[in-house]
Scaffold this motif. Structure first.
Motif, PDB file in Angstrom:
ATOM      1  N   LEU A  40       0.828  -1.205   0.000  1.00 53.89           N
ATOM      2  CA  LEU A  40       0.000   0.000   0.000  1.00 53.89           C
ATOM      3  C   LEU A  40       0.863   1.255   0.000  1.00 53.89           C
ATOM      4  N   SER A  41       2.011   1.220   0.684  1.00 53.27           N
ATOM      5  CA  SER A  41       2.921   2.369   0.685  1.00 53.27           C
ATOM      6  C   SER A  41       3.486   2.603  -0.710  1.00 53.27           C
ATOM      7  N   LEU A  42       3.873   1.510  -1.373  1.00 54.40           N
ATOM      8  CA  LEU A  42       4.364   1.636  -2.744  1.00 54.40           C
ATOM      9  C   LEU A  42       3.262   2.160  -3.668  1.00 54.40           C
ATOM     10  N   GLY A  43       2.026   1.712  -3.391  1.00 53.35           N
ATOM     11  CA  GLY A  43       0.896   2.222  -4.177  1.00 53.35           C
ATOM     12  C   GLY A  43       0.714   3.724  -3.997  1.00 53.35           C
ATOM     13  N   SER A  44       0.920   4.195  -2.771  1.00 55.15           N
ATOM     14  CA  SER A  44       0.818   5.638  -2.510  1.00 55.15           C
ATOM     15  C   SER A  44       1.872   6.412  -3.288  1.00 55.15           C
ATOM     16  N   VAL A  45       3.092   5.858  -3.348  1.00 53.85           N
ATOM     17  CA  VAL A  45       4.152   6.511  -4.120  1.00 53.85           C
ATOM     18  C   VAL A  45       3.805   6.530  -5.605  1.00 53.85           C
ATOM     19  N   TYR A  46       3.269   5.416  -6.108  1.00 58.10           N
ATOM     20  CA  TYR A  46       2.880   5.355  -7.516  1.00 58.10           C
ATOM     21  C   TYR A  46       1.813   6.403  -7.830  1.00 58.10           C
ATOM     22  N   LEU A  47       0.848   6.537  -6.921  1.00 61.31           N
ATOM     23  CA  LEU A  47      -0.196   7.539  -7.113  1.00 61.31           C
ATOM     24  C   LEU A  47       0.388   8.946  -7.071  1.00 61.31           C
ATOM     25  N   SER A  48       1.403   9.175  -6.243  1.00 55.50           N
ATOM     26  CA  SER A  48       2.060  10.490  -6.200  1.00 55.50           C
ATOM     27  C   SER A  48       2.727  10.804  -7.532  1.00 55.50           C
ATOM     28  N   LEU A 150       8.345   5.129  11.982  1.00 49.59           N
ATOM     29  CA  LEU A 150       9.613   5.633  11.456  1.00 49.59           C
ATOM     30  C   LEU A 150      10.141   4.764  10.320  1.00 49.59           C
ATOM     31  N   SER A 151      10.070   3.447  10.475  1.00 50.37           N
ATOM     32  CA  SER A 151      10.610   2.564   9.437  1.00 50.37           C
ATOM     33  C   SER A 151       9.783   2.637   8.162  1.00 50.37           C
ATOM     34  N   LEU A 152       8.450   2.668   8.297  1.00 54.35           N
ATOM     35  CA  LEU A 152       7.604   2.779   7.105  1.00 54.35           C
ATOM     36  C   LEU A 152       7.748   4.159   6.469  1.00 54.35           C
ATOM     37  N   GLY A 153       7.919   5.185   7.311  1.00 51.29           N
ATOM     38  CA  GLY A 153       8.147   6.520   6.770  1.00 51.29           C
ATOM     39  C   GLY A 153       9.452   6.598   6.009  1.00 51.29           C
ATOM     40  N   LEU A 154      10.502   5.963   6.545  1.00 52.75           N
ATOM     41  CA  LEU A 154      11.791   5.947   5.850  1.00 52.75           C
ATOM     42  C   LEU A 154      11.686   5.179   4.543  1.00 52.75           C
ATOM     43  N   LEU A 155      10.999   4.028   4.571  1.00 48.10           N
ATOM     44  CA  LEU A 155      10.829   3.244   3.344  1.00 48.10           C
ATOM     45  C   LEU A 155      10.091   4.053   2.285  1.00 48.10           C
ATOM     46  N   SER A 156       9.010   4.697   2.694  1.00 53.20           N
ATOM     47  CA  SER A 156       8.232   5.501   1.746  1.00 53.20           C
ATOM     48  C   SER A 156       9.073   6.636   1.185  1.00 53.20           C
ATOM     49  N   SER A 157       9.900   7.250   2.040  1.00 58.14           N
ATOM     50  CA  SER A 157      10.754   8.341   1.572  1.00 58.14           C
ATOM     51  C   SER A 157      11.787   7.859   0.562  1.00 58.14           C
ATOM     52  N   LEU A 158      12.375   6.691   0.812  1.00 54.51           N
ATOM     53  CA  LEU A 158      13.380   6.148  -0.113  1.00 54.51           C
ATOM     54  C   LEU A 158      12.762   5.804  -1.462  1.00 54.51           C
ATOM     55  N   VAL A 159      11.583   5.162  -1.409  1.00 57.44           N
ATOM     56  CA  VAL A 159      10.918   4.807  -2.668  1.00 57.44           C
ATOM     57  C   VAL A 159      10.500   6.070  -3.417  1.00 57.44           C
ATOM     58  N   ILE A 310       7.842  20.522 -12.168  1.00 56.80           N
ATOM     59  CA  ILE A 310       9.171  20.648 -11.558  1.00 56.80           C
ATOM     60  C   ILE A 310       9.040  20.960 -10.069  1.00 56.80           C
ATOM     61  N   SER A 311       8.119  21.899  -9.766  1.00 58.76           N
ATOM     62  CA  SER A 311       7.910  22.263  -8.356  1.00 58.76           C
ATOM     63  C   SER A 311       7.429  21.076  -7.546  1.00 58.76           C
ATOM     64  N   SER A 312       6.490  20.315  -8.114  1.00 56.29           N
ATOM     65  CA  SER A 312       5.969  19.138  -7.408  1.00 56.29           C
ATOM     66  C   SER A 312       7.048  18.071  -7.229  1.00 56.29           C
ATOM     67  N   ALA A 313       7.824  17.790  -8.297  1.00 53.65           N
ATOM     68  CA  ALA A 313       8.882  16.775  -8.211  1.00 53.65           C
ATOM     69  C   ALA A 313       9.969  17.212  -7.239  1.00 53.65           C
ATOM     70  N   PHE A 314      10.323  18.512  -7.289  1.00 54.44           N
ATOM     71  CA  PHE A 314      11.323  19.017  -6.352  1.00 54.44           C
ATOM     72  C   PHE A 314      10.832  18.837  -4.909  1.00 54.44           C
ATOM     73  N   GLY A 315       9.547  19.150  -4.681  1.00 55.90           N
ATOM     74  CA  GLY A 315       8.990  18.998  -3.343  1.00 55.90           C
ATOM     75  C   GLY A 315       9.044  17.561  -2.853  1.00 55.90           C
ATOM     76  N   GLN A 316       8.755  16.615  -3.775  1.00 57.54           N
ATOM     77  CA  GLN A 316       8.793  15.201  -3.385  1.00 57.54           C
ATOM     78  C   GLN A 316      10.225  14.761  -3.064  1.00 57.54           C
ATOM     79  N   VAL A 317      11.167  15.144  -3.888  1.00 57.39           N
ATOM     80  CA  VAL A 317      12.570  14.766  -3.658  1.00 57.39           C
ATOM     81  C   VAL A 317      13.080  15.425  -2.381  1.00 57.39           C
ATOM     82  N   GLN A 318      12.810  16.730  -2.261  1.00 56.96           N
ATOM     83  CA  GLN A 318      13.273  17.445  -1.075  1.00 56.96           C
ATOM     84  C   GLN A 318      12.631  16.888   0.192  1.00 56.96           C
ATOM     85  N   ASP A 319      11.343  16.547   0.134  1.00 55.64           N
ATOM     86  CA  ASP A 319      10.668  15.990   1.304  1.00 55.64           C
ATOM     87  C   ASP A 319      11.235  14.618   1.668  1.00 55.64           C
ATOM     88  N   SER A 320      11.562  13.816   0.651  1.00 57.11           N
ATOM     89  CA  SER A 320      12.165  12.503   0.906  1.00 57.11           C
ATOM     90  C   SER A 320      13.544  12.652   1.527  1.00 57.11           C
TER      91      SER A 320
END
Length: 584
Positions: A40-48, A150-159, A310-320
């Motif tokens: 489900l976490s990977l699905g959330s990233v795909y939807l992002s 924390l672990s699921l948050g880190l995994l989601s951030s890495l993906v 670009i702004s959205s992608a930058f935000g995702q990378v920066q947030d990760s």
């Protein structure tokens, strides 16, 4: 209270706390739920990623006034949003379920470890761990929830990082500038800006917030001490009232709360600096990608849709990349919790693995055999040494001697809860034994449960039987309240509690009964009645009792008397009671 624990848990100790559940009998269920949450976490990233692409097309349609594409993108956003909501809800739902399953398993394990081999007794008396109740009730919950979060948050951030790095690289394009006489071109320059921005922010946030781990650790310790002081007043309200000790208790509570207040203000000051830095970091991150990409937009190199992508992608990378910054407060609290649990776990393991110099075994012929027994204080000072004695089946022995010679400690050693000393203690393992201490323990619950303690079920005894033993012990006025739930240790006087303990003995009918000043709160007449009941109702029971009064001697056949020697130790003298008199 106990002394303050100090050492920080190493990461190996952290792993020792976390891994048992994932290797337990529930591992398949646990790993299945975790796998579902990860999917489900990977699905959330795909939807992002899909939302990021949607940004480009939608804003280009707005800029180009393309109404058909605009309507199409609104419909796409609707079903993307619905799927995202369902995925998010079930991810939280499964995470909460896994957290409770993990907490339940760990709570059962730690309660078992704490209550096995009298670890709760040793850790309290040896001051090895503070506030074990908080460790089990609060810290285990914080460990499971914090570890998953924390672990699921880190995994989601890495993906998310790996998913959007490519997007940001491809859509940001190159930037060219002159450095002296050299033309410099940086491909995918927005990605490098995101990396640099997150790196600088992480270093600053880590430096500012580092003291929070220790402050969080201390805050929990001070809060637990304050709660413990309040509980102590409740448990000893009668004695404090008689002493008029309110001023002293208030001063102690005020001192404990002052430690809370002082540490809280230190934490507030650190948190203020941390929040200032993280808020500036977070707010500036909103406008930073627009500022950096604006030159290409105004030059006409890109359209608004690509600028928003670009702004959205930058935000995702920066947030990760900013996971450490965003989770710093949670990390500090989690690490403080881990430190406390690691200390608690190490203390229990030390108790359960420490060698027992007093050997416990099975008696062959007698109900109790003491072989060359030496009992010492925790600091090694001996109470008595080289005692050998036996307690025959059905015998009634009185233990006498001056205060502080080790009479009560002898009973604790027989019960297996006093490890300090050497020698051997053998008891009849196949016989039911019961200890009646001077201060009787009464669990919170119904009077029926208090009366049948420590039996696991009170349903084995009829109401008629319970009322009968209460009447024997002059407690017939309690018969109508057998099923009333209360803190009976607060409602009953010390004398009533000791009579209730004798009622337990009459009810349970132990084959070996140990009494440690079990009638100290009773008047002479009631004491005589209690010992008479032992002779009348439990004629075959072996009795070993500690007492100071002459009046109970007639209910015993032998006397084990401790006598103080010139070297400060005590020796044990055994005699028949008709040849012996108790000291006044």
């Amino acid at each position: 209270m106990t002394k303050k624990p100090g050492k920080t848990a190493r990461w190996r100790a952290v792993w020792q706390l976390i891994k048992p559940y994932w290797r337990s009998e529930e591992k398949w269920k646990a790993w299945s739920m975790l796998a579902a949450i990860i999917i489900l976490s990977l699905g959330s990233v795909y939807l992002s990623v899909q939302f990021n692409e949607w940004n480009r097309v939608f804003y280009d349609a707005l800029q180009n006034k393309n109404f058909p594409v605009f309507k199409q993108q609104l419909f796409k956003f609707t079903w993307l949003a619905l799927i995202f909501i369902v995925v998010s809800i079930y991810k939280v739902y499964l995470t909460q379920g896994l957290q409770m399953n993990w907490r339940r398993w760990m709570t059962n394990e730690y309660m078992d470890k704490w209550l096995t081999n009298h670890a709760y007794y040793y850790t309290e008396h040896q001051h090895q761990v503070d506030n074990p109740d908080q460790r089990i009730a609060s810290d285990l919950s914080a460990l499971t929830s914090g570890t998953l979060s924390l672990s699921l948050g880190l995994l989601s951030s890495l993906v998310t990082l790996f998913s959007f790095v490519t997007i940001l690289w491809s859509v940001s394009g190159p930037i060219s500038f002159m450095l002296g006489s050299h033309a410099i071109t940086i491909p995918g320059y927005m990605l490098w800006f995101a990396l640099l921005y997150a790196l600088v922010g992480s270093v600053i946030i880590g430096f500012i917030g580092r003291p929070l781990v220790k402050l969080s650790f201390n805050q929990e310790w001070f809060e637990a001490n304050f709660r413990f002081g309040l509980i102590r007043i409740r448990e000893n309200s009668d004695a404090i009232a008689l002493y008029h000790g309110e001023k002293s208790e208030k001063k102690q509570l005020a001192d404990n709360f002052e430690a809370i207040r002082s540490n809280w203000w230190s934490s507030m000051r650190t948190t203020r600096r941390l929040n200032f830095a993280s808020s500036f970091y977070g707010q500036f991150a909103i406008i930073f990608p627009i500022l950096v990409a604006a030159p290409r937009y105004f030059s006409g190199a890109i359209q608004m849709g690509l600028l928003m992508q670009i702004s959205s992608a930058f935000g995702q990378v920066q947030d990760s990349l900013s996971w450490f910054i965003n989770a710093f407060n949670d990390l500090a609290s989690w690490k403080a919790c881990v430190n406390r649990l690691a200390g608690f776990n190490a203390a229990i393991d030390q108790v359960n693995t420490q060698p027992r110099n007093i050997l416990l075994g099975d008696a062959k012929d007698d109900d109790l055999q003491l072989n060359n027994l030496t009992v010492t204080l925790p600091n090694g000072n001996p109470l008595f040494s080289s005692v050998s004695a036996s307690l025959a089946t059905g015998a009634r022995v009185l233990v006498a001697g001056p205060s502080g010679c080790g009479k009560s400690t002898l009973l604790r050693a027989i019960a297996g809860v006093w490890p300090y000393g050497t020698g051997e203690i053998n008891t009849a393992a196949n016989k039911k034994q019961l200890f009646l201490p001077q201060r009787s323990y009464i669990p919170i619950g119904s009077l029926r449960e208090a009366l049948t303690y420590p039996e696991e079920s009170s349903l084995e005894y009829t109401d008629e039987r319970l009322c009968e033993v209460l009447e024997w012990c002059n407690l017939s006025y309690l018969q109508p309240v057998l099923d009333h739930y209360s803190n009976w240790s607060q409602r009953l006087s010390p004398g009533e509690q000791q009579r209730l303990a004798f009622a337990r003995a009459m009810l349970i009918k132990p084959e070996i009964l140990y009494l440690d000043e079990a009638t100290s709160a009773l008047d002479d007449e009631t004491e005589q009645r209690m010992y008479s009941l032992l002779l009348e109702k439990l004629p075959q029971t072996t009795v070993l009792s500690v007492a100071h009064r002459n009046s109970v001697a007639k209910y015993h056949e032998q006397c084990w008397r401790f006598q103080l020697q010139d070297d400060g130790q005590c020796s044990l003298m055994r005699s028949r009671l008709h040849e012996d008199t108790l000291p006044a």
